[in-house]
Write a protein that holds these residues in place. Structure first.
Motif, PDB file in Angstrom:
ATOM      1  N   ALA A 155       3.496   5.931   5.570  1.00 11.15           N
ATOM      2  CA  ALA A 155       4.605   5.971   4.619  1.00 11.15           C
ATOM      3  C   ALA A 155       5.035   7.387   4.274  1.00 11.15           C
ATOM      4  O   ALA A 155       6.180   7.607   3.874  1.00 11.15           O
ATOM      5  N   GLU A 156       4.125   8.351   4.425  1.00 13.41           N
ATOM      6  CA  GLU A 156       4.430   9.743   4.100  1.00 13.41           C
ATOM      7  C   GLU A 156       5.048   9.871   2.707  1.00 13.41           C
ATOM      8  O   GLU A 156       6.120  10.444   2.513  1.00 13.41           O
ATOM      9  N   ILE A 157       4.361   9.326   1.717  1.00 15.84           N
ATOM     10  CA  ILE A 157       4.843   9.363   0.334  1.00 15.84           C
ATOM     11  C   ILE A 157       4.946  10.814  -0.145  1.00 15.84           C
ATOM     12  O   ILE A 157       4.008  11.591  -0.008  1.00 15.84           O
ATOM     13  N   LYS A 158       6.093  11.137  -0.696  1.00 15.74           N
ATOM     14  CA  LYS A 158       6.304  12.475  -1.247  1.00 15.74           C
ATOM     15  C   LYS A 158       6.037  12.453  -2.761  1.00 15.74           C
ATOM     16  O   LYS A 158       6.282  11.431  -3.419  1.00 15.74           O
ATOM     17  N   PRO A 159       5.565  13.559  -3.332  1.00 18.73           N
ATOM     18  CA  PRO A 159       5.415  13.613  -4.785  1.00 18.73           C
ATOM     19  C   PRO A 159       6.726  13.275  -5.480  1.00 18.73           C
ATOM     20  O   PRO A 159       7.796  13.754  -5.097  1.00 18.73           O
ATOM     21  N   LEU A 178      -3.777   4.356  -4.237  1.00 22.97           N
ATOM     22  CA  LEU A 178      -3.504   5.420  -3.269  1.00 22.97           C
ATOM     23  C   LEU A 178      -2.108   6.012  -3.476  1.00 22.97           C
ATOM     24  O   LEU A 178      -1.921   7.227  -3.320  1.00 22.97           O
ATOM     25  N   ALA A 179      -1.130   5.188  -3.813  1.00 21.94           N
ATOM     26  CA  ALA A 179       0.215   5.699  -4.078  1.00 21.94           C
ATOM     27  C   ALA A 179       0.200   6.637  -5.278  1.00 21.94           C
ATOM     28  O   ALA A 179       0.878   7.682  -5.288  1.00 21.94           O
ATOM     29  N   ARG A 180      -0.587   6.277  -6.285  1.00 18.28           N
ATOM     30  CA  ARG A 180      -0.716   7.167  -7.444  1.00 18.28           C
ATOM     31  C   ARG A 180      -1.350   8.492  -7.042  1.00 18.28           C
ATOM     32  O   ARG A 180      -0.867   9.572  -7.422  1.00 18.28           O
ATOM     33  N   LEU A 199      -3.971  -5.874 -14.377  1.00 16.94           N
ATOM     34  CA  LEU A 199      -4.906  -4.972 -13.720  1.00 16.94           C
ATOM     35  C   LEU A 199      -4.163  -3.860 -12.987  1.00 16.94           C
ATOM     36  O   LEU A 199      -4.568  -2.685 -13.032  1.00 16.94           O
ATOM     37  N   ALA A 200      -3.071  -4.196 -12.326  1.00 17.55           N
ATOM     38  CA  ALA A 200      -2.287  -3.186 -11.608  1.00 17.55           C
ATOM     39  C   ALA A 200      -1.800  -2.096 -12.550  1.00 17.55           C
ATOM     40  O   ALA A 200      -1.811  -0.904 -12.207  1.00 17.55           O
ATOM     41  N   GLU A 201      -1.371  -2.482 -13.737  1.00 20.43           N
ATOM     42  CA  GLU A 201      -0.895  -1.483 -14.696  1.00 20.43           C
ATOM     43  C   GLU A 201      -2.035  -0.588 -15.178  1.00 20.43           C
ATOM     44  O   GLU A 201      -1.844   0.598 -15.434  1.00 20.43           O
ATOM     45  N   GLU A 202      -3.242  -1.138 -15.257  1.00 20.05           N
ATOM     46  CA  GLU A 202      -4.397  -0.323 -15.620  1.00 20.05           C
ATOM     47  C   GLU A 202      -4.763   0.656 -14.501  1.00 20.05           C
ATOM     48  O   GLU A 202      -5.297   1.742 -14.756  1.00 20.05           O
ATOM     49  N   LEU A 203      -4.443   0.277 -13.253  1.00 26.52           N
ATOM     50  CA  LEU A 203      -4.849   1.092 -12.099  1.00 26.52           C
ATOM     51  C   LEU A 203      -3.778   2.084 -11.648  1.00 26.52           C
ATOM     52  O   LEU A 203      -4.020   2.831 -10.703  1.00 26.52           O
ATOM     53  N   GLY A 204      -2.608   2.072 -12.293  1.00 22.36           N
ATOM     54  CA  GLY A 204      -1.624   3.086 -11.935  1.00 22.36           C
ATOM     55  C   GLY A 204      -0.213   2.601 -11.730  1.00 22.36           C
ATOM     56  O   GLY A 204       0.701   3.421 -11.567  1.00 22.36           O
ATOM     57  N   LEU A 299     -13.725   8.797  -0.268  1.00 22.24           N
ATOM     58  CA  LEU A 299     -12.996   8.502  -1.502  1.00 22.24           C
ATOM     59  C   LEU A 299     -13.821   7.613  -2.426  1.00 22.24           C
ATOM     60  O   LEU A 299     -13.893   7.843  -3.640  1.00 22.24           O
ATOM     61  N   ILE A 300     -14.425   6.592  -1.857  1.00 22.07           N
ATOM     62  CA  ILE A 300     -15.235   5.681  -2.665  1.00 22.07           C
ATOM     63  C   ILE A 300     -16.453   6.403  -3.226  1.00 22.07           C
ATOM     64  O   ILE A 300     -16.831   6.221  -4.385  1.00 22.07           O
ATOM     65  N   ALA A 301     -17.059   7.273  -2.432  1.00 23.00           N
ATOM     66  CA  ALA A 301     -18.239   8.013  -2.892  1.00 23.00           C
ATOM     67  C   ALA A 301     -17.915   8.924  -4.065  1.00 23.00           C
ATOM     68  O   ALA A 301     -18.765   9.155  -4.939  1.00 23.00           O
ATOM     69  N   THR A 302     -16.692   9.459  -4.098  1.00 21.34           N
ATOM     70  CA  THR A 302     -16.315  10.368  -5.183  1.00 21.34           C
ATOM     71  C   THR A 302     -15.935   9.640  -6.462  1.00 21.34           C
ATOM     72  O   THR A 302     -15.801  10.269  -7.519  1.00 21.34           O
ATOM     73  N   GLY A 303     -15.724   8.329  -6.392  1.00 24.36           N
ATOM     74  CA  GLY A 303     -15.287   7.586  -7.566  1.00 24.36           C
ATOM     75  C   GLY A 303     -13.799   7.679  -7.827  1.00 24.36           C
ATOM     76  O   GLY A 303     -13.319   7.247  -8.886  1.00 24.36           O
ATOM     77  N   ALA A 304     -13.025   8.225  -6.874  1.00 22.44           N
ATOM     78  CA  ALA A 304     -11.575   8.371  -7.066  1.00 22.44           C
ATOM     79  C   ALA A 304     -10.851   7.030  -7.059  1.00 22.44           C
ATOM     80  O   ALA A 304      -9.722   6.926  -7.539  1.00 22.44           O
TER      81      ALA A 304
END
Length: 342
Positions: A155-159, A178-180, A199-204, A299-304
């Motif tokens: 998708a090459e999401i831009k800021p 990931l989009a967030r 839940l989605a709103e809590e996650l970003g 990513l999962i290991a870092t808790g992100a």
């Protein structure tokens, strides 16, 4: 050992089978957790190609119990996750770096025995180390997260970009996160289930839409909608006809649509070629997890990435066949099969 066996389309049961013996390049992994995926249900219904009899389960992690003589870099007791998709490395696609399109692809849990069992054989090249203190259940999310990472890469999401995610299952909720992380300013998730919207709103997610309450196209992209004219990127994560068709109408002119959800083989969806041409839409399929499994593990290991709130329930192997053979419960995001040691 115990293993859930897909014996034929529509026939699945827990059986006693021989414990596998690792070959020279294999790890024998004791399963700690294996996620139930929509693809597993497609396999059961004959909607995704596989080779029964087989033990399904491609979202797994566990502990190395034994290794073949040629294995290096791992030790008994290591916690690992497995990339289930084994490319041949020789075909034109592999040589071009498109390993997910391998002409001879063999997938653990689809073409060879997978993780709904006490043990699985994991080729060394498909293994990735996880921290010893990681929650055992978290490692089972590496495979679905890797698939979402591939879609976000495409998708090459831009800021500052605007994004719509269609579908509030685990793939949709991981994609929201990931989009967030990619810097999207507007993230809209569409799903019928209120618990998943919350839940989605809590996650970003910055907004959510109930497709059962009105026209999603008008609500999002209409003149008075959340994003008049449409969004930069649409992720189709539900794998159903309605959302596939909606995805192309939610993207703005020059926008991108990423098809991530697995639809039943043979399903057809309608679209207007003139619309794709006139608005110059970029429609891409996102298949599997080429070179993303290791990134997902990191990513999962870092808790992100939030994992715990995505786990709806954990069941023993004895209940796995029934979970796979039946539709998900209302509001359910991810069921994990957790073998109990005997």
């Amino acid at each position: 050992m115990r293993a859930v066996r897909l014996e034929a389309v529509g026939s699945i049961a827990l059986r006693e089978v021989a414990k596998p013996v690792p070959g020279p390049d294999d790890l024998l992994v004791r399963i700690e957790a294996c996620g139930v995926c929509g693809t597993d249900r497609h396999l059961f219904h004959g909607e995704f190609p596989c080779k029964p009899p087989v033990t399904p389960g491609h979202e797994f992690s566990g502990i190395v119990e034994a290794m073949g003589g040629a294995v290096s870099g791992y030790s008994v007791g290591d916690r690992v996750t497995g990339d289930p998709n084994i490319a041949c490395g020789r075909c034109p696609h592999c040589r071009a770096g498109r390993v997910n399109l391998c002409s001879n692809l063999s997938a653990i849990g689809i073409h060879r025995d997978g993780g709904f069992a006490d043990y699985v054989l994991l080729p060394r090249k498909q293994a990735f180390l996880l921290p010893s203190d990681l929650k055992p259940a978290h490692g089972a999310f590496c495979e679905p997260l890797g698939c979402c990472l591939h879609g976000v890469d495409l998708a090459e999401i831009k800021p500052g970009a605007s994004v719509v995610v269609l579908g509030g299952g685990v793939i949709g909720l991981l994609t929201v996160q990931l989009a967030r992380l990619a810097g999207a300013r507007t993230i809209i998730l569409s799903t019928r289930q209120a618990s998943r919207r919350a839940l989605a709103e809590e996650l970003g997610a910055t907004a959510t839409v109930d497709p059962g309450a009105g026209d999603v196209i008008e609500t999002v992209a209409g003149p008075s909608g959340l994003m008049p004219g449409g969004v930069d990127v649409v992720f189709e994560c539900a794998g159903v006809r309605d959302t596939v068709e909606q995805s192309m109408r939610l993207a703005k002119a020059g926008g991108t649509v990423i098809i991530v959800g697995v639809t039943p083989q043979g399903m057809r969806a309608a679209f207007e070629p003139f619309d794709l041409l006139f608005r110059e839409l970029n429609i891409l399929g996102s298949f599997l997890n080429p070179f993303t499994h290791g990134r997902a593990a990191e990513l999962i290991a870092t808790g992100a990435i939030e994992i715990d709130r995505l786990i709806s329930r954990q069941v023993p192997l004895e209940e796995a066949a029934a979970v796979i053979a039946n539709p998900p419960a209302p509001g359910e995001v991810k069921v994990l099969v957790v073998p109990q040691r005997r």
